[in-house]
Design a protein around this motif. Sequence first.
Motif, PDB file in Angstrom:
ATOM      1  N   GLY A 291       0.830  -1.199   0.000  1.00  0.00           N
ATOM      2  CA  GLY A 291       0.000   0.000   0.000  1.00  0.00           C
ATOM      3  C   GLY A 291       0.856   1.237   0.000  1.00  0.00           C
ATOM      4  N   GLY A 292       0.390   2.259  -0.689  1.00  0.00           N
ATOM      5  CA  GLY A 292       1.137   3.506  -0.739  1.00  0.00           C
ATOM      6  C   GLY A 292       0.328   4.591  -1.394  1.00  0.00           C
ATOM      7  N   ASN A 293       1.012   5.537  -1.967  1.00  0.00           N
ATOM      8  CA  ASN A 293       0.370   6.696  -2.554  1.00  0.00           C
ATOM      9  C   ASN A 293       0.958   6.964  -3.929  1.00  0.00           C
ATOM     10  N   THR A 294       0.128   7.452  -4.816  1.00  0.00           N
ATOM     11  CA  THR A 294       0.569   7.697  -6.177  1.00  0.00           C
ATOM     12  C   THR A 294       0.026   9.026  -6.677  1.00  0.00           C
ATOM     13  N   TYR A 306      -3.226   3.834  -3.139  1.00  0.00           N
ATOM     14  CA  TYR A 306      -2.972   2.844  -4.181  1.00  0.00           C
ATOM     15  C   TYR A 306      -2.493   1.566  -3.512  1.00  0.00           C
ATOM     16  N   ILE A 307      -3.043   0.402  -3.868  1.00  0.00           N
ATOM     17  CA  ILE A 307      -2.502  -0.851  -3.365  1.00  0.00           C
ATOM     18  C   ILE A 307      -2.187  -1.772  -4.539  1.00  0.00           C
ATOM     19  N   ILE A 308      -1.178  -2.609  -4.324  1.00  0.00           N
ATOM     20  CA  ILE A 308      -0.690  -3.529  -5.357  1.00  0.00           C
ATOM     21  C   ILE A 308      -0.512  -4.903  -4.733  1.00  0.00           C
ATOM     22  N   LYS A 309      -1.006  -5.920  -5.404  1.00  0.00           N
ATOM     23  CA  LYS A 309      -0.772  -7.302  -4.959  1.00  0.00           C
ATOM     24  C   LYS A 309       0.409  -7.857  -5.752  1.00  0.00           C
ATOM     25  N   LEU A 310       1.402  -8.395  -5.017  1.00  0.00           N
ATOM     26  CA  LEU A 310       2.591  -8.962  -5.631  1.00  0.00           C
ATOM     27  C   LEU A 310       2.624 -10.470  -5.462  1.00  0.00           C
ATOM     28  N   SER A 311       3.218 -11.141  -6.403  1.00  0.00           N
ATOM     29  CA  SER A 311       3.456 -12.580  -6.322  1.00  0.00           C
ATOM     30  C   SER A 311       4.616 -12.844  -5.367  1.00  0.00           C
ATOM     31  N   GLY A 314       7.701 -11.037  -6.343  1.00  0.00           N
ATOM     32  CA  GLY A 314       7.650  -9.594  -6.456  1.00  0.00           C
ATOM     33  C   GLY A 314       7.033  -9.047  -7.713  1.00  0.00           C
ATOM     34  N   ARG A 315       6.336  -9.862  -8.516  1.00  0.00           N
ATOM     35  CA  ARG A 315       5.698  -9.371  -9.728  1.00  0.00           C
ATOM     36  C   ARG A 315       4.266  -8.920  -9.425  1.00  0.00           C
ATOM     37  N   ILE A 316       3.817  -7.878 -10.142  1.00  0.00           N
ATOM     38  CA  ILE A 316       2.484  -7.321  -9.898  1.00  0.00           C
ATOM     39  C   ILE A 316       1.400  -8.265 -10.433  1.00  0.00           C
ATOM     40  N   GLU A 317       0.421  -8.594  -9.597  1.00  0.00           N
ATOM     41  CA  GLU A 317      -0.708  -9.423  -9.991  1.00  0.00           C
ATOM     42  C   GLU A 317      -1.955  -8.577 -10.245  1.00  0.00           C
ATOM     43  N   TRP A 318      -2.237  -7.607  -9.392  1.00  0.00           N
ATOM     44  CA  TRP A 318      -3.325  -6.661  -9.614  1.00  0.00           C
ATOM     45  C   TRP A 318      -3.094  -5.417  -8.751  1.00  0.00           C
ATOM     46  N   SER A 319      -3.830  -4.352  -9.064  1.00  0.00           N
ATOM     47  CA  SER A 319      -3.684  -3.103  -8.322  1.00  0.00           C
ATOM     48  C   SER A 319      -5.024  -2.389  -8.268  1.00  0.00           C
ATOM     49  N   THR A 320      -5.157  -1.503  -7.300  1.00  0.00           N
ATOM     50  CA  THR A 320      -6.391  -0.734  -7.102  1.00  0.00           C
ATOM     51  C   THR A 320      -6.050   0.690  -6.699  1.00  0.00           C
ATOM     52  N   VAL A 321      -6.683   1.671  -7.369  1.00  0.00           N
ATOM     53  CA  VAL A 321      -6.610   3.071  -6.982  1.00  0.00           C
ATOM     54  C   VAL A 321      -7.959   3.441  -6.375  1.00  0.00           C
ATOM     55  N   PHE A 322      -7.943   4.164  -5.227  1.00  0.00           N
ATOM     56  CA  PHE A 322      -9.183   4.393  -4.486  1.00  0.00           C
ATOM     57  C   PHE A 322      -9.966   5.624  -4.939  1.00  0.00           C
ATOM     58  N   ASN A 323      -9.366   6.465  -5.797  1.00  0.00           N
ATOM     59  CA  ASN A 323     -10.055   7.671  -6.273  1.00  0.00           C
ATOM     60  C   ASN A 323     -10.554   8.539  -5.115  1.00  0.00           C
ATOM     61  N   ASN A 362     -10.557 -10.557  -1.961  1.00  0.00           N
ATOM     62  CA  ASN A 362      -9.234 -11.122  -2.209  1.00  0.00           C
ATOM     63  C   ASN A 362      -8.659 -10.757  -3.569  1.00  0.00           C
ATOM     64  N   THR A 363      -9.465 -10.101  -4.430  1.00  0.00           N
ATOM     65  CA  THR A 363      -8.951  -9.637  -5.722  1.00  0.00           C
ATOM     66  C   THR A 363      -8.938  -8.110  -5.792  1.00  0.00           C
ATOM     67  N   GLY A 364      -9.138  -7.444  -4.671  1.00  0.00           N
ATOM     68  CA  GLY A 364      -9.051  -5.995  -4.636  1.00  0.00           C
ATOM     69  C   GLY A 364     -10.359  -5.269  -4.846  1.00  0.00           C
ATOM     70  N   ILE A 365     -11.476  -5.989  -4.985  1.00  0.00           N
ATOM     71  CA  ILE A 365     -12.775  -5.340  -5.157  1.00  0.00           C
ATOM     72  C   ILE A 365     -13.247  -4.814  -3.804  1.00  0.00           C
TER      73      ILE A 365
END
Length: 1023
Positions: A291-294, A306-311, A314-323, A362-365
């Motif tokens: 989790g962080g800020n963008t 902004y949050i990012i799910k990593l494998s 360390g590879r990106i699997e999915w991400s979410t911006v909260f608007n 679990n998928t960022g929804i």
Amino acid sequence: MNPIVNIFIYSKILINPKNQSILMNASLHALSGSPLRCPAHRPSSLEQKAGRFTTAEKQLGKWSVLLLLFLFPFSLSAQAQPALEWNKTLGGNLREYLYAVKQTADGGYIAAGVSNSAVGGDKSQAGNGNNDYWVIKVAPDGTRQWDKMYGGKGTDELKEVFQTADGGYLLAGNSTSDAGNDKSQNDKAASGGIRGDYWIVKIDAAGEREWDKTIGGTREEILTDAKQTPDGGYILIGTSNSAVSGDKTKAGTESWIVKLRADGSIQWDNPIEYIHKSNIDPTQDGGYIVGGNTTNVPAQDYTDSYIIKLSPNGRIEWSTVFNLHQSELMDVHQTREGQYIVAVKTETPGSGIPYLVIKLGNTGIELWRKVFTTSTANDDFKLALIRQVIQTADGGFLAGGYSDSPAGADKSEDSKGGDDYWLVKMDADGNKQWDKTIGGPGQDFLQTMELTRDGGYILGGNSDSPTGQDKTEASRGEADFWIVKLAPEFNNKLLSFSANNLGFTVTADSSVPAQSVLLVASSGTPQVTLSKSASSSWLTLPSPALGTLSFNVNAAGLAPGTYNATVNAIAPGYAGATLNVLLTVVPGNQLTTVRINAGGPAFTTSDGRVFSEDRYFGGTDRIYYIPDREILYTTDDALYRTERSAPSFSYNIPVVNGDYVVVLHFAEIWFDSPKGNAGKRLFNVDMEGSRKLENYDIYAQADDALAAVEEEFQLKVTDGVLNIDFSKGAANLPTVAAIEVIPKSDFTRTTLTLPAVADAYVHTYFPDENFGTADQLIVKSGEINISRQTYLKFPLTGISEVTSARLRIYGSNVESTMKVNTSAYSVDNDAWTETAITYNNAPASSTWPLARTTVKNVPGYRVLDVTAFVQSQAEGDKVVSIMLKNPTSVNKKLIFHSKENPSGMAPELVVTTRKPVDNSFRMSAGPGLKEEPDNQKSNASTLFPNPVKKQFTLGLSSRHEGAVSLQLITRSGKLYDVKATEQSTASARKQVDLSGLSLARGMYLLKIRSGTATEVLKVLVAE
């Protein structure tokens, strides 16, 4: 036959008028022989803590079961709040900042952060550079076991700590230091470049360094978070400005993740673009949630969360911006169900900066989001800042951070000083269950929290608070670690002392008898531990045990002064108990002054008198308070907004034997509406076994509710303890707002009843006629040509340092039974005379009244509080002119007695001063002057005119020296800086201009601050 049960109830009761619910966590004894009786209570909310004890209980020696007592409707949400088990202040002489606290395998705790203090306090080692890593290990009860410093010559900032499988610890942070001292490698920055690397230190179970690793590129790296991974290694995240260099194998100049093996070697590293101020948490599938800020969001010009799910690699699997507008993600964790819980700081229009908690699938929804707001009281500077959210043992969530807001919205308790720890407990769906404010009188900032193995919580943060409120130990330096242990929710096990305070007053190098208190547990017989605060070697602790505990003091070698200590009693799984011990050492047989704010915290009056927090009391421990109400006849409203009020209670104040004057302060703050409540409260006061007040009526003495009144008594103490007993009289409960005990030789107060030297009314229908010799004064307004106003003049020759002033006028409404408003207005021009004043030549008055009262058809004295105006005139031209009129135009005639009236009930000004009045004034005042002694010297600043339009003159107290700053404060706490210029060559008088401020009409506070004093005055802005 069923036995008859007698139930004794012991509790500390705090009554808050903001809601009418009641919660009492009461202790009950069942004894046969008499019917059930419950003490009378006012219908208000109660906050349970340790209580008072009767003789029957002391003989019984133990408590039985804790029950919830349904005396009145109560709030179930408050029932679940966890009790404060213990708290610890840890630090040195300067600044310590805590970033992490974790429970350890032995049930204790490891706390980690930074320090720049020297050896002293809780620090056993000196630092090496600007800041150094500081780690401190404490036992399960918070007792310090050891501490260690680690650092180089630069700046070293410790951010996280973990216990490793071998029982040691790993420390994670960042450093600008080169090799030397505890650091084995140089900073990896290029020559002349920006310095800073991740720095990892492995220590053993005793805190000895085993190895360290410096990890970074050729520019700056700052670590923001670190976690232990299931494979025994570690995951680090922070920001990096380096290109590919050093340990950095891939390009990217924002977040940088480094995976370490258990030995500290790098397993892999990976940058993440466009995310900063990040944190990380391992997930159940071996990967990570970041989790962080963008700022890299299309069509947005502000920072978003902004949050990012990593494998696992360390590879990106999915991400979410909260608007979210201008938000900052503070914390993210995976829940036990495989979902995610997120804490976000965000600015919300109309709500300041609330707590925002978001639940993701679990998928960022997004599943739900909850906002918890505080009362900003129209002041955006009173806010809340969320730091962390964790899952609780029951599947709910706990959000934590800090806030300086008063009670309101989702916050149920007022601030206890400045910022406080603020916790919000939610169920699994995010619905609020309870909230809790924890703090001392100063600033307390929560940084981290963790669920403990017993189902409670460990909280860690930073504090500059002295002892007071929830904080049981004094500050060590400018800022300290502050660790708070909370018991599990629904925990009814507690320890309690039979008194909150012990006080000893001794002469230097002498001894006094020991004093005893009872320590009891609500259930069971736990193993008790006693500890005391630092720098209290003069206090001897008894052996820890339940039952009667005897405390001794030794004043040998102590300089005269006041010494404070805090004794903490704790037991595993029990809410702890706190005992405050005060030692006053006086030289020889010198008598000293004692001032106590009954039911409230320490308080300093506008004239510099210091009242301690409530102490030395016994009996039913019951407190009542009102927030933000105006108190008449005083500039120290806060002193009268709290009171000790119970069926019976006492104060046993340790003093050196001698002659004293005792001043009791009262204000009727319960029966405040409707008016006319004389006879509603009647109680008795005894001192040293002698009745001093019989069926005392505060309302009748003050002639109003919410009005300050003082009573003074002279007495002799011969046994080293002043005993003051309050008991019920003919109606309701006894109460007291504050107590002063002053040596008779130091007591100075003068109360003067000043007769008017001129009084007259003027008439609009006879604009050139004088009515100065009439035996009546008339006030009326309504139809054209019938209005009449009254003018009064009083001399203040020889009078200064006024503390209160009351205008008394005797009369009635002679035309109806209705109550008619009569208001007093200030008159600046004192040139008018009684035998020459007419409507056409009468001086102008202020547009805003000084005070108002109502006059009905029953003759009697009406009293108006004109303190602020009289204070300004006492420091000015020594003459008070006041005009009385009815501003509501009700067309009813009010007649008052003039000084020519044979009744003798002429207008009078009752002035109290804390300075002796000049003998020349006594001689010239004439037979109308009435005088009686009163108490202590005052030296307060004054302002005039008051009410204020655009400008006013400030007369500075002689207590102020050097540069002076001024701030105007709204009722909601908003601050306006104001400037003053000298009005004349006398630097003590300054002209203040408010014309540049957009101020609404109403009451404000003026804070005056210099290098030698701080005081607060009331300012009424008329337009």
